[in-house]
Motif scaffolding. Structure first.
Motif, PDB file in Angstrom:
ATOM      1  N   UNK A 143      -5.465   5.561  10.000  1.00  0.00           N
ATOM      2  CA  UNK A 143      -5.796   5.790  11.412  1.00  0.00           C
ATOM      3  C   UNK A 143      -5.028   6.957  12.036  1.00  0.00           C
ATOM      4  N   UNK A 144      -3.944   7.404  11.418  1.00  0.00           N
ATOM      5  CA  UNK A 144      -3.167   8.536  11.954  1.00  0.00           C
ATOM      6  C   UNK A 144      -2.991   9.586  10.871  1.00  0.00           C
ATOM      7  N   UNK A 145      -2.469  10.718  11.278  1.00  0.00           N
ATOM      8  CA  UNK A 145      -2.246  11.816  10.340  1.00  0.00           C
ATOM      9  C   UNK A 145      -0.756  11.924  10.058  1.00  0.00           C
ATOM     10  N   UNK A 146      -0.356  11.576   8.844  1.00  0.00           N
ATOM     11  CA  UNK A 146       1.062  11.582   8.482  1.00  0.00           C
ATOM     12  C   UNK A 146       1.633  13.000   8.438  1.00  0.00           C
ATOM     13  N   UNK A 147       0.775  13.995   8.281  1.00  0.00           N
ATOM     14  CA  UNK A 147       1.267  15.376   8.238  1.00  0.00           C
ATOM     15  C   UNK A 147       1.805  15.827   9.590  1.00  0.00           C
ATOM     16  N   UNK A 148       1.439  15.121  10.675  1.00  0.00           N
ATOM     17  CA  UNK A 148       1.922  15.474  12.004  1.00  0.00           C
ATOM     18  C   UNK A 148       3.148  14.702  12.426  1.00  0.00           C
ATOM     19  N   UNK A 160       0.836  -1.202   0.000  1.00  0.00           N
ATOM     20  CA  UNK A 160       0.000   0.000   0.000  1.00  0.00           C
ATOM     21  C   UNK A 160       0.870   1.251   0.000  1.00  0.00           C
ATOM     22  N   UNK A 161       0.204   2.387  -0.234  1.00  0.00           N
ATOM     23  CA  UNK A 161       0.861   3.685  -0.199  1.00  0.00           C
ATOM     24  C   UNK A 161       0.126   4.566   0.796  1.00  0.00           C
ATOM     25  N   UNK A 162       0.856   5.175   1.709  1.00  0.00           N
ATOM     26  CA  UNK A 162       0.264   6.079   2.701  1.00  0.00           C
ATOM     27  C   UNK A 162       0.504   7.516   2.228  1.00  0.00           C
ATOM     28  N   UNK A 163      -0.605   8.257   2.060  1.00  0.00           N
ATOM     29  CA  UNK A 163      -0.527   9.576   1.429  1.00  0.00           C
ATOM     30  C   UNK A 163      -1.073  10.639   2.373  1.00  0.00           C
ATOM     31  N   UNK A 164      -0.244  11.634   2.735  1.00  0.00           N
ATOM     32  CA  UNK A 164      -0.734  12.759   3.549  1.00  0.00           C
ATOM     33  C   UNK A 164      -1.501  13.746   2.671  1.00  0.00           C
ATOM     34  N   UNK A 165      -2.722  14.061   3.072  1.00  0.00           N
ATOM     35  CA  UNK A 165      -3.530  15.033   2.351  1.00  0.00           C
ATOM     36  C   UNK A 165      -3.837  16.198   3.287  1.00  0.00           C
ATOM     37  N   UNK A 166      -4.584  17.129   2.832  1.00  0.00           N
ATOM     38  CA  UNK A 166      -4.991  18.246   3.700  1.00  0.00           C
ATOM     39  C   UNK A 166      -6.496  18.437   3.555  1.00  0.00           C
ATOM     40  N   UNK A 167      -7.264  17.993   4.541  1.00  0.00           N
ATOM     41  CA  UNK A 167      -6.819  17.386   5.810  1.00  0.00           C
ATOM     42  C   UNK A 167      -6.765  15.861   5.693  1.00  0.00           C
ATOM     43  N   UNK A 168      -6.178  15.222   6.700  1.00  0.00           N
ATOM     44  CA  UNK A 168      -6.221  13.771   6.826  1.00  0.00           C
ATOM     45  C   UNK A 168      -5.169  13.053   6.014  1.00  0.00           C
ATOM     46  N   UNK A 169      -5.125  11.736   6.201  1.00  0.00           N
ATOM     47  CA  UNK A 169      -4.192  10.858   5.506  1.00  0.00           C
ATOM     48  C   UNK A 169      -4.958   9.649   5.007  1.00  0.00           C
ATOM     49  N   UNK A 170      -4.629   9.175   3.798  1.00  0.00           N
ATOM     50  CA  UNK A 170      -5.318   8.023   3.235  1.00  0.00           C
ATOM     51  C   UNK A 170      -4.328   6.900   2.958  1.00  0.00           C
ATOM     52  N   UNK A 171      -4.870   5.678   2.926  1.00  0.00           N
ATOM     53  CA  UNK A 171      -4.114   4.497   2.535  1.00  0.00           C
ATOM     54  C   UNK A 171      -4.606   4.067   1.157  1.00  0.00           C
ATOM     55  N   UNK A 172      -3.672   3.904   0.211  1.00  0.00           N
ATOM     56  CA  UNK A 172      -4.016   3.516  -1.157  1.00  0.00           C
ATOM     57  C   UNK A 172      -3.717   2.030  -1.325  1.00  0.00           C
TER      58      UNK A 172
END
Length: 491
Positions: free
Chosen positions: A280-285, A257-269
């Motif tokens: 489940x967490x925010x990669x931007x933090x 998978x790929x973990x992508x930080x967005x604004x707002x939130x983070x998604x798993x592809x």
């Protein structure tokens, strides 16, 4: 007379008491001897060098070269492999490990200021930079040769490759006269599995591989945005997922998978379907995020006055495995026994990778180093402080279990510790003057320098070191004490 006889008997008894009985004298002598042997044994054990017994890092058992090596093992004319008929001195060679028994070698044709030399080297070299050769470092025999210029019908100007640990494939980014390509090769045979043309040269340079997934990045003209594309290595023409992100975003590629930080939130592809789901967490933090054992490690900095930061390990779903309070973290590294954390408070701390427990913490100033290929210990290598004008580096080895100093070695500045055998560390400097390399060996138990050599181009191939001379011939470096006539090819 009675009195005289009594005195004589007393003197005799006294002498017997002082001398002791014959059996007792023997017992005392044996006791003294045993004590002396015990003391010698303890001293001998303390003086015995201590080496590792763990499986070698990377699966490579590096040869133990205890005396200065000489180029008297196998030899291979790399010039003849890559450009028959062209002087080997026209070529420069790069290498990287495919497996413990295969080294991938490529060649380039450096541009020189000499018109005469360019005229000598130009004919017959147009296809050189598109060729890859897999060589067995145990024997020096090429196992396969691939010409990507011929496969893609292009004149190759540059190539970049990454190996998939999951499949053993090689994903190669190629830039050439007909555009840019991504190519998937079978690492064992060199067979071309799939290829696809990509939109820009950057996508064939800025890409990463995890499992069977390939993530490429293409910056826009202004550099503020980047287009990320996710592909399966064996089906490169199909984009699984694509999205434009800010250049400050740092997606993390996992094997599935790929973990992508967005604004707002983070998604798993999802690596198979490209479907996005909340993480489940925010990669931007998370600062300094990196993939460690299928999870993501980094420093979490909560928003708000008075809130402290944490070193945190997240699993693939974004759930916290553990977190450790941390103040002013300056670096995080992963080793066999620890996640090492350094801070501006001049501390080096060992964190248990599975639990987050602090194992030990020591005063420290310097840098931590990675685990060299072939290492058989859980020791942690560090580099001492470096001052302007220093010509050497201090490599301080810490016990992975306690943090205690085990050994200190001194190597030339500019060198990197690239490999370890059971008893010997090897520091290579490939950037010395006049196009020569230097290789230094030191004892892993005492830190004592064993030898240092200067040669042509020295490279580390699997369990061995190889010297490539000015004519493009590669020679295996073997222990200088060894008989050159004995079989060095089998190990």
């Amino acid at each position: 007379m009675g009195s005289t006889g009594g005195d004589a008997m007393n003197r005799t008894a006294s002498r017997a008491t002082r001398r002791g009985a014959p059996g007792r004298r023997v017992a005392v002598a044996y006791a003294i001897l045993a004590a002396a042997i015990a003391v010698i044994a303890v001293i001998g054990t303390a003086l015995q060098p201590s080496y590792g017994s763990l499986p070698p890092e990377g699966g490579v058992s590096v040869l133990d070269l205890r005396s200065a090596p000489t180029p008297t093992g196998w030899s291979l004319d790399l010039g003849a492999v890559f450009a028959p008929g062209v002087p080997g001195s026209c070529l420069s060679f790069q290498s990287g490990a495919l497996s413990p028994t295969l080294e991938l070698v490529s060649a380039t044709v450096p541009i020189t200021s000499s018109t005469q030399e360019n005229a000598l080297c130009s004919p017959g070299t147009s296809e050189v930079e598109g060729r890859l050769a897999a060589i067995d470092p145990r024997t020096g025999h090429p196992q396969w040769l691939r010409s990507l210029g011929g496969d893609l019908n292009t004149t190759v100007s540059s190539l970049v490759w990454h190996r998939s640990a999951a499949s053993g494939d090689i994903v190669v980014g190629v830039n050439g006269s007909r555009g840019a390509f991504l190519v998937d090769l079978d690492g064992r045979t060199g067979r071309l599995i799939d290829s696809a043309q990509v939109d820009s040269p950057d996508a064939a340079i800025n890409f990463a591989v995890e499992g069977n997934l390939v993530l490429s990045a293409e910056p826009d003209a202004g550099g503020a945005l980047e287009v990320y594309e996710l592909r399966d290595a064996r089906h490169l023409s199909k984009k699984i997922w694509s999205k434009q992100l800010t250049s400050s975003a740092q997606p993390q590629l996992l094997p599935d998978r790929l973990i992508v930080p967005l604004s707002p939130g983070t998604v798993s592809v999802d690596g198979r379907t490209g479907r996005e789901t909340p993480w489940a967490s925010d990669l931007t933090g998370i600062e300094g995020a990196r993939v460690v054992d299928g999870g993501i490690l980094g420093v979490t900095i909560p928003q708000g006055v008075g809130l402290g930061s944490f070193v945190e390990l997240l699993d693939a779903d974004g759930k916290s495995v553990w977190q450790v309070p941390a103040l002013a973290v300056s670096s995080l590294e992963s080793s066999r026994s620890c996640i090492t954390m350094t801070s501006v408070t001049s501390k080096l701390t060992c964190i248990a990778p599975k639990t987050g427990d602090e194992r030990w913490s020591v005063d420290f100033t310097g840098l931590t180093d990675g685990t060299p290929e072939g290492s058989t210990t859980d020791d942690i290598a560090t580099i001492g402080p470096v001052k302007t004008g220093d010509t050497t580096l201090r490599i301080v080895t810490l016990d992975g279990a306690t943090g205690a100093t085990r050994a200190t070695a001194v190597i030339p500045r500019g060198s990197d510790v690239v490999a370890e055998s059971i008893a010997t560390g090897f520091a290579l400097d490939a950037s010395t003057a006049r196009g020569r390399s230097s290789l230094t060996a030191f004892d892993l138990s005492s830190g004592r320098t064993l030898w240092s050599i200067s040669a042509g181009t020295i490279q580390h191939w699997g369990a061995r070191f190889v010297e490539i001379d000015a004519t493009g011939v590669a020679y295996e470096l073997v222990d200088g004490r060894a008989d050159p006539s004995h079989d060095m090819l089998g190990g």
